[in-house]
Design an enzyme around this catalytic site. Structure first.
Site, PDB file in Angstrom:
ATOM      1  N   ARG A  72       4.763   9.033  14.239  1.00 33.11           N
ATOM      2  CA  ARG A  72       4.465   9.400  15.631  1.00 33.11           C
ATOM      3  C   ARG A  72       5.388   8.714  16.629  1.00 33.11           C
ATOM      4  NH1 ARG A  72      -1.268   7.088  15.717  1.00 33.11           N
ATOM      5  NH2 ARG A  72       0.075   5.556  14.711  1.00 33.11           N
ATOM      6  N   LYS A  95      -0.170   1.522  -3.572  1.00 34.68           N
ATOM      7  CA  LYS A  95      -1.368   0.711  -3.701  1.00 34.68           C
ATOM      8  C   LYS A  95      -1.882   0.345  -2.295  1.00 34.68           C
ATOM      9  CE  LYS A  95      -0.133  -4.069  -3.686  1.00 34.68           C
ATOM     10  NZ  LYS A  95      -0.169  -5.373  -4.233  1.00 34.68           N
ATOM     11  N   HIS A 135      -0.824  -5.684 -10.659  1.00 39.25           N
ATOM     12  CA  HIS A 135       0.415  -6.199 -11.267  1.00 39.25           C
ATOM     13  C   HIS A 135       0.166  -6.986 -12.558  1.00 39.25           C
ATOM     14  CE1 HIS A 135       2.006  -4.891  -7.553  1.00 39.25           C
ATOM     15  NE2 HIS A 135       1.770  -5.978  -6.858  1.00 39.25           N
ATOM     16  N   LYS A 183      -0.727 -17.428  -3.460  1.00 41.07           N
ATOM     17  CA  LYS A 183       0.195 -17.442  -2.322  1.00 41.07           C
ATOM     18  C   LYS A 183       0.438 -18.885  -1.910  1.00 41.07           C
ATOM     19  CE  LYS A 183      -0.373 -12.943  -0.352  1.00 41.07           C
ATOM     20  NZ  LYS A 183       0.998 -12.530  -0.646  1.00 41.07           N
ATOM     21  N   LYS A 238       8.436 -19.540  -6.047  1.00 37.88           N
ATOM     22  CA  LYS A 238       8.258 -18.137  -6.408  1.00 37.88           C
ATOM     23  C   LYS A 238       8.578 -18.008  -7.880  1.00 37.88           C
ATOM     24  CE  LYS A 238      10.333 -13.654  -5.507  1.00 37.88           C
ATOM     25  NZ  LYS A 238      10.829 -12.729  -4.515  1.00 37.88           N
ATOM     26  N   ASP A 295       3.266   1.177  -8.994  1.00 41.31           N
ATOM     27  CA  ASP A 295       3.080  -0.273  -9.031  1.00 41.31           C
ATOM     28  C   ASP A 295       4.494  -0.823  -9.214  1.00 41.31           C
ATOM     29  OD1 ASP A 295       2.856  -2.936  -9.723  1.00 41.31           O
ATOM     30  OD2 ASP A 295       1.006  -2.659 -10.835  1.00 41.31           O
ATOM     31  N   HIS A 296       5.069  -1.368  -8.127  1.00 41.50           N
ATOM     32  CA  HIS A 296       6.511  -1.648  -8.185  1.00 41.50           C
ATOM     33  C   HIS A 296       6.852  -2.666  -9.267  1.00 41.50           C
ATOM     34  CE1 HIS A 296       5.343  -5.033  -5.608  1.00 41.50           C
ATOM     35  NE2 HIS A 296       6.435  -5.616  -6.039  1.00 41.50           N
ATOM     36  N   ASP A 323      -5.521  -7.772  -4.934  1.00 42.47           N
ATOM     37  CA  ASP A 323      -4.147  -7.510  -4.521  1.00 42.47           C
ATOM     38  C   ASP A 323      -3.144  -7.721  -5.659  1.00 42.47           C
ATOM     39  OD1 ASP A 323      -2.612  -6.742  -2.229  1.00 42.47           O
ATOM     40  OD2 ASP A 323      -1.726  -8.739  -2.226  1.00 42.47           O
ATOM     41  N   LYS A 381      10.462  -3.140 -12.357  1.00 44.35           N
ATOM     42  CA  LYS A 381      11.385  -4.277 -12.474  1.00 44.35           C
ATOM     43  C   LYS A 381      12.069  -4.234 -13.845  1.00 44.35           C
ATOM     44  CE  LYS A 381       8.948  -7.310  -9.293  1.00 44.35           C
ATOM     45  NZ  LYS A 381       9.950  -7.377  -8.236  1.00 44.35           N
ATOM     46  N   GLU A 420       3.655 -16.812  -5.694  1.00 42.92           N
ATOM     47  CA  GLU A 420       4.445 -16.479  -4.508  1.00 42.92           C
ATOM     48  C   GLU A 420       4.566 -17.707  -3.633  1.00 42.92           C
ATOM     49  OE1 GLU A 420       3.633 -12.147  -3.019  1.00 42.92           O
ATOM     50  OE2 GLU A 420       1.723 -13.110  -3.383  1.00 42.92           O
TER      51      GLU A 420
HETATM   52  P1  NAP Z   1       2.842   0.257   8.246  1.00 45.30           P
HETATM   53  O1  NAP Z   1       4.081  -0.519   8.493  1.00 45.30           O
HETATM   54  O2  NAP Z   1       1.612  -0.073   8.987  1.00 45.30           O
HETATM   55  O3  NAP Z   1       3.210   1.781   8.493  1.00 45.30           O
HETATM   56  C1  NAP Z   1       2.245   2.771   8.641  1.00 45.30           C
HETATM   57  C2  NAP Z   1       2.918   4.098   8.830  1.00 45.30           C
HETATM   58  O4  NAP Z   1       1.892   5.059   9.032  1.00 45.30           O
HETATM   59  C3  NAP Z   1       3.831   4.131  10.038  1.00 45.30           C
HETATM   60  O5  NAP Z   1       5.023   4.791   9.684  1.00 45.30           O
HETATM   61  C4  NAP Z   1       3.035   4.960  11.031  1.00 45.30           C
HETATM   62  O6  NAP Z   1       3.920   5.718  11.811  1.00 45.30           O
HETATM   63  C5  NAP Z   1       2.276   5.891  10.109  1.00 45.30           C
HETATM   64  N1  NAP Z   1       1.106   6.433  10.763  1.00 45.30           N
HETATM   65  C6  NAP Z   1       0.000   5.781  11.189  1.00 45.30           C
HETATM   66  N2  NAP Z   1      -0.846   6.646  11.755  1.00 45.30           N
HETATM   67  C7  NAP Z   1      -0.271   7.874  11.680  1.00 45.30           C
HETATM   68  C8  NAP Z   1      -0.654   9.170  12.087  1.00 45.30           C
HETATM   69  N3  NAP Z   1      -1.822   9.417  12.698  1.00 45.30           N
HETATM   70  N4  NAP Z   1       0.187  10.190  11.863  1.00 45.30           N
HETATM   71  C9  NAP Z   1       1.382   9.981  11.273  1.00 45.30           C
HETATM   72  N5  NAP Z   1       1.799   8.778  10.835  1.00 45.30           N
HETATM   73  C10 NAP Z   1       0.980   7.728  11.049  1.00 45.30           C
HETATM   74  O7  NAP Z   1       2.433   0.256   6.703  1.00 45.30           O
HETATM   75  P2  NAP Z   1       3.353  -0.068   5.451  1.00 45.30           P
HETATM   76  O8  NAP Z   1       3.407  -1.546   5.285  1.00 45.30           O
HETATM   77  O9  NAP Z   1       4.616   0.686   5.532  1.00 45.30           O
HETATM   78  O10 NAP Z   1       2.465   0.463   4.256  1.00 45.30           O
HETATM   79  C11 NAP Z   1       2.349   1.825   3.914  1.00 45.30           C
HETATM   80  C12 NAP Z   1       1.548   1.956   2.632  1.00 45.30           C
HETATM   81  O11 NAP Z   1       2.238   1.275   1.598  1.00 45.30           O
HETATM   82  C13 NAP Z   1       0.155   1.325   2.687  1.00 45.30           C
HETATM   83  O12 NAP Z   1      -0.706   2.063   1.865  1.00 45.30           O
HETATM   84  C14 NAP Z   1       0.366  -0.059   2.076  1.00 45.30           C
HETATM   85  O13 NAP Z   1      -0.807  -0.555   1.483  1.00 45.30           O
HETATM   86  C15 NAP Z   1       1.393   0.283   1.013  1.00 45.30           C
HETATM   87  N6  NAP Z   1       2.222  -0.866   0.626  1.00 45.30           N
HETATM   88  C16 NAP Z   1       3.058  -1.481   1.522  1.00 45.30           C
HETATM   89  C17 NAP Z   1       3.843  -2.541   1.111  1.00 45.30           C
HETATM   90  C18 NAP Z   1       4.810  -3.213   2.053  1.00 45.30           C
HETATM   91  O14 NAP Z   1       5.563  -4.069   1.591  1.00 45.30           O
HETATM   92  N7  NAP Z   1       4.846  -2.880   3.318  1.00 45.30           N
HETATM   93  C19 NAP Z   1       3.781  -2.990  -0.218  1.00 45.30           C
HETATM   94  C20 NAP Z   1       2.926  -2.345  -1.106  1.00 45.30           C
HETATM   95  C21 NAP Z   1       2.160  -1.286  -0.681  1.00 45.30           C
HETATM   96  P3  NAP Z   1       3.842   5.834  13.411  1.00 45.30           P
HETATM   97  O15 NAP Z   1       3.315   4.557  13.953  1.00 45.30           O
HETATM   98  O16 NAP Z   1       5.262   6.139  13.796  1.00 45.30           O
HETATM   99  O17 NAP Z   1       2.934   6.991  13.639  1.00 45.30           O
END
Ligand code: NAP
Length: 493
Positions: free
Chosen positions: A46, A152, A244, A344, A349, A181-182, A239, A186, A220
């Site tokens: 968005r 996840k 993992h 954590k 690490k 599951d990244h 988590d 690895k 970690e």
């Molecule tokens: P994030 O940074 O909070 O990003 C959330 C995304 O969702 C943003 O791109 C946001 O875009 C979008 N979003 C939210 N509401 C929306 C809506 N109504 N319509 C369209 N898009 C919307 O989250 P993230 O860390 O990238 O994580 C994403 C997923 O990956 C989650 O399930 C998380 O558990 C998983 N994950 C993340 C990591 C990591 O390292 N970050 C690791 C493992 C798993 P806008 O704000 O532009 O709308």
């Protein structure tokens, strides 16, 4: 390697995961010529980006997060043309209509229906809406061509994981669903299977006849950083252990599949998870230790206590450290303890698997003044990437003195610039190879394994929450868990 034209759709294209992992992975696959000749990446979100601004944002992130910064301007320009930012609101059906049009327009340029890879990099609460709309608009209707990647967490407990799987299975076929599951991407984790099943050395020894215990550590150094709010509702058990560490356990303990084929490998992993002994509520304190970090020092820098981290409840009972002992009730592993720990804000690490072999059964060196050390096989997953075999050898010299020696296979030396886990997993998903992704039954079994622990830790009154100083290896209670059986954590220096 897939050659089919492909539309990649990243829900959450403006989010943290996309910026740090997904775009760098796609870019590296592109410059290493793994991507299909014809593809587009639709980045959905968005936030009000223009095409130009979004591409600049991706480039800045590549500079910061890509493993490879050795590319030409032309390579970047060619890649950037493939990225299309789409202003998109998941809660608005018109957004899905627009997506439909963009996908169809791409198909026209390919003269055929292109493959589609939908990456749901958004909060789990959106999976429902995204899946229902993909189904409703028929966007992922070609089972052979269309795939959905789910990040996840896969649920919060067993009941919610079953509900999530049901929801996904109502909208897609199981073979279309890629639960990522990244850790499984690895190099060093994948190599566990090559090491075990492509060699004759170890498999005959790989059982309770010769193995005393196994240790799996995922430590970690980082704390919860800016994810305190999320983490405080999750904790180390959910988590890390549920996904993992149990996935690594599968790689270490599974039987050989007849062939290196996705469903056969996943069957063998599911068998192991089924055979993991469930811990009875009354035994939880005997088998598990949970703890939270207090303030301390990491790498010479002060670290605040978990309860003082932003977003964390000052009375939080969420564990940032877990140590536990599992048994696998099958003929191969009966009686062998599998110790796991993860935390954590720890001293370093380190992710590793250590297989401890039994003591030498004969008495040949019983009178030796040098204590015999049992053989030990260490598989370092990260940051070191190697396999080390510790054994006893004769010390060079005139008398028969023994000393420990080590044989090392170092991944860094062979491949200093090996691909990131997300690269491996994305190329597999593009190829339609689900071997390294989790099937619904694996996810549910893994939740089932920790269900009684979750219940007791949330509602029971008998499980203490220990503390450990940030920058340590965890609480004393984690050492006691092993010393009761005459064991100790290794590699804790
Ligand atoms: P994030 O940074 O909070 O990003 C959330 C995304 O969702 C943003 O791109 C946001 O875009 C979008 N979003 C939210 N509401 C929306 C809506 N109504 N319509 C369209 N898009 C919307 O989250 P993230 O860390 O990238 O994580 C994403 C997923 O990956 C989650 O399930 C998380 O558990 C998983 N994950 C993340 C990591 C990591 O390292 N970050 C690791 C493992 C798993 P806008 O704000 O532009 O709308």
């Amino acid at each position: 390697r897939t050659t089919a034209p492909t539309s990649i759709v990243v829900f959450g294209g403006t989010g943290d995961l996309a910026k740090r992992k997904l775009f760098p992975a796609f870019f590296n696959l592109f410059i290493d010529e793994w991507m299909p000749a014809h593809f587009q990446i639709l980045a959905l979100g968005r936030k009000p980006y223009t095409q130009e601004k979004f591409r600049r944002y991706v480039l800045e992130n590549l500079r910061e997060f890509s493993r490879n910064n050795n590319y030409t301007e032309k390579q970047w320009l060619n890649f950037s043309e493939k990225i299309i930012f789409v202003n998109f609101d998941i809660t608005d059906e018109n957004s899905f209509r627009n997506l439909h049009d963009k996908l169809t327009a791409f198909d026209v340029t390919c003269n055929r229906r292109a493959n589609r890879l939908f990456y749901l990099s958004v909060a789990p609460s959106f999976i429902d809406k995204v899946s229902a709309n993909l189904k409703k608009m028929g966007l992922a209707s070609e089972i052979e061509k269309d795939r959905i990647i789910i990040e996840k967490p896969f649920g919060y407990d067993k009941a919610s994981a079953v509900a999530l799987n049901k929801l996904l299975n109502e909208n897609f076929k199981e073979e279309q669903i890629y639960r990522i599951d990244h850790y499984l991407g690895k190099e060093t984790v994948q190599n566990i299977l090559a090491f075990r099943f492509a060699n004759t050395f170890f498999e005959p020894l790989w059982s309770n006849r010769h193995i005393e215990s196994v240790q799996i550590t995922v430590a970690e150094q980082v704390g919860v950083e800016d994810r305190g709010g999320y983490y405080d509702h999750s904790g180390a058990l959910r988590d890390m252990i549920q996904n993992h560490l149990l996935q690594i356990l599968c790689m270490v303990a599974m039987d050989a599949p007849v062939e290196f084929e996705s469903s056969l490998i996943r069957d063998k992993k599911a068998e192991i998870l089924k055979a993991v002994r469930r811990i009875k509520p009354e035994d939880i304190n005997h088998y598990t230790v949970r703890a939270q970090y207090t303030e301390g020092v990491i790498n010479g820098k002060p670290k605040k206590a978990y309860k003082q981290e932003p977003g964390v409840d000052p009375d939080s009972k969420t564990e940032t450290f877990v140590a536990m002992k599992f048994y696998i009730d099958n003929p191969r592993w009966q009686g062998v303890p599998f110790y796991m720990r993860t935390g954590k804000s720890m001293v370093q690490k380190k992710s590793s698997v250590i297989v401890n072999f039994k003591e030498v059964p004969n008495k040949t060196f019983v009178n030796s003044k040098d204590k015999l050390q049992p053989n030990q096989l260490t598989i370092n997953i990260q940051p070191e990437m190697d396999i080390r075999l510790a054994f006893m050898a004769k010390k060079p010299g005139l008398d028969m003195t023994l000393k420990p020696a080590e044989m090392v296979f170092d991944y860094f030396e062979c491949a200093p610039d090996s691909p990131e886990a997300y690269e491996t997993l994305l190329i597999d998903a593009l190829d339609g190879d689900s071997t390294l992704f989790m099937r619904s039954d694996q996810v549910e079994e893994a939740w089932d394994i920790i269900a009684t622990i979750q219940e007791e830790w949330e509602n029971g009154t008998y499980s203490p929450i220990y503390t450990y100083s940030a920058g340590s290896w965890g609480p004393q209670a984690a050492d006691d868990l092993l010393s009761r059986q005459g064991h100790r954590w290794l590699s804790t220096t």
